[in-house]
Design an enzyme around this catalytic site. Structure first.
Site, PDB file in Angstrom:
ATOM      1  N   LYS A  83       0.577  -1.293  -0.227  1.00 36.31           N
ATOM      2  CA  LYS A  83      -0.066  -0.477  -0.259  1.00 36.31           C
ATOM      3  C   LYS A  83       1.096   1.473  -0.336  1.00 36.31           C
ATOM      4  CE  LYS A  83      -4.472   1.161   2.482  1.00 36.31           C
ATOM      5  NZ  LYS A  83      -4.804   1.308   3.518  1.00 36.31           N
TER       6      LYS A  83
HETATM    7  C1  E4P Z   1      -8.530   1.268   3.300  1.00 40.93           C
HETATM    8  O1  E4P Z   1      -7.458   1.065   3.133  1.00 40.93           O
HETATM    9  C2  E4P Z   1      -8.638   2.586   4.772  1.00 40.93           C
HETATM   10  O2  E4P Z   1      -7.295   2.223   5.684  1.00 40.93           O
HETATM   11  C3  E4P Z   1      -9.882   2.655   6.014  1.00 40.93           C
HETATM   12  O3  E4P Z   1     -10.608   1.864   4.491  1.00 40.93           O
HETATM   13  C4  E4P Z   1      -9.674   3.683   5.841  1.00 40.93           C
HETATM   14  O4  E4P Z   1     -11.123   4.384   6.232  1.00 40.93           O
HETATM   15  P1  E4P Z   1     -10.601   5.380   7.769  1.00 40.93           P
HETATM   16  O5  E4P Z   1     -11.839   6.279   7.036  1.00 40.93           O
HETATM   17  O6  E4P Z   1     -12.795   5.137   8.479  1.00 40.93           O
HETATM   18  O7  E4P Z   1     -10.432   5.535   8.830  1.00 40.93           O
END
Ligand code: E4P
Length: 217
Positions: A83
């Site tokens: 990522k």
């Molecule tokens: C996805 O890859 C992220 O880790 C996640 O969806 C972020 O979500 P949030 O905005 O609720 O922290």
């Protein structure tokens, strides 16, 4: 549509993966911090629970260190997806990872033009953050539809991974807008099973069945 769980809680993950409905997992530095565990150990454990893609995020801001971190993360298991943040440095790293055959999930996407750049860089997944856009006063789901149209116009292979999902309504709308995947917190995953009419109908059926005095087995 593929459903990923956005979690580092391996107990919860193992329980929900047993449904056979969990296609992958995403994590981020905040979720790693919440787990209180060593990142490399958690990611390796998650990769042993689910066969599908498991996103593990780099922590560097510069391309060279992102590449070093990403290669190490990718070496943990064949289903690791590195990522990478949607920055200039992150997209240069994304292109290099693509050349090396390492899968990437470009994260923190908040505009269609950012998503276009990520696809051109060869990202395997793009993560538009729906809930955070809603919090910001925008209509987060519109972004999914815009990215879908752009990717279809040019036949990009990058998969749209709807992220920052806060409700089952979000999951439904992302599916309708053509997202390839959605990553969702465990409580939202559990909410997908539920409808009050299912519960009410089942109570009635069970009461009526009991009245018959019969047994199928
Ligand atoms: C996805 O890859 C992220 O880790 C996640 O969806 C972020 O979500 P949030 O905005 O609720 O922290």
């Amino acid at each position: 549509m593929q459903l990923f769980l956005d979690t580092t809680d391996t107990k919860v993950l193992a329980d929900l993966a047993a449904t056979g409905l969990v296609d992958g997992v995403t994590t981020n530095p905040s979720l790693i911090a919440k787990s209180g565990r060593n990142m490399l150990e958690v990611i390796a454990e998650i990769c042993g629970i689910v066969e599908g893609p498991v996103s593990a995020e780099v922590s560097a801001m510069d391309t060279a260190t992102m590449l070093a971190e990403g290669r190490k993360l990718a070496g943990l298991a064949p289903n690791v997806v590195v990522k990478v943040p949607l920055t200039r440095e992150g997209l240069v790293a994304t292109a290099e990872f693509a050349a090396e055959g390492i899968q990437t999930n470009v994260t923190l996407c908040f505009s269609a033009s950012q998503a276009l750049l990520a696809a051109k860089a060869g990202a395997s997944y793009i993560s538009p953050f729906i809930g955070r856009l809603d919090d910001h006063g925008a209509e987060g789901m519109d972004l999914i539809a815009e990215i879908r149209a752009i990717y279809d116009n040019y036949d990009f292979d990058t998969e749209i991974l709807a992220a920052s999902i806060r409700s089952s309504q979000h999951v439904k709308e992302a599916a309708l807008a053509g997202a390839d995947c959605a990553t969702i917190p465990p409580d939202v995953f559990l909410a997908l099973f539920k409808h009050p009419l299912t519960e009410r109908g089942l109570q009635q059926f069970m009461a009526d069945w009991k009245g018959t005095g019969q047994s199928i087995l």
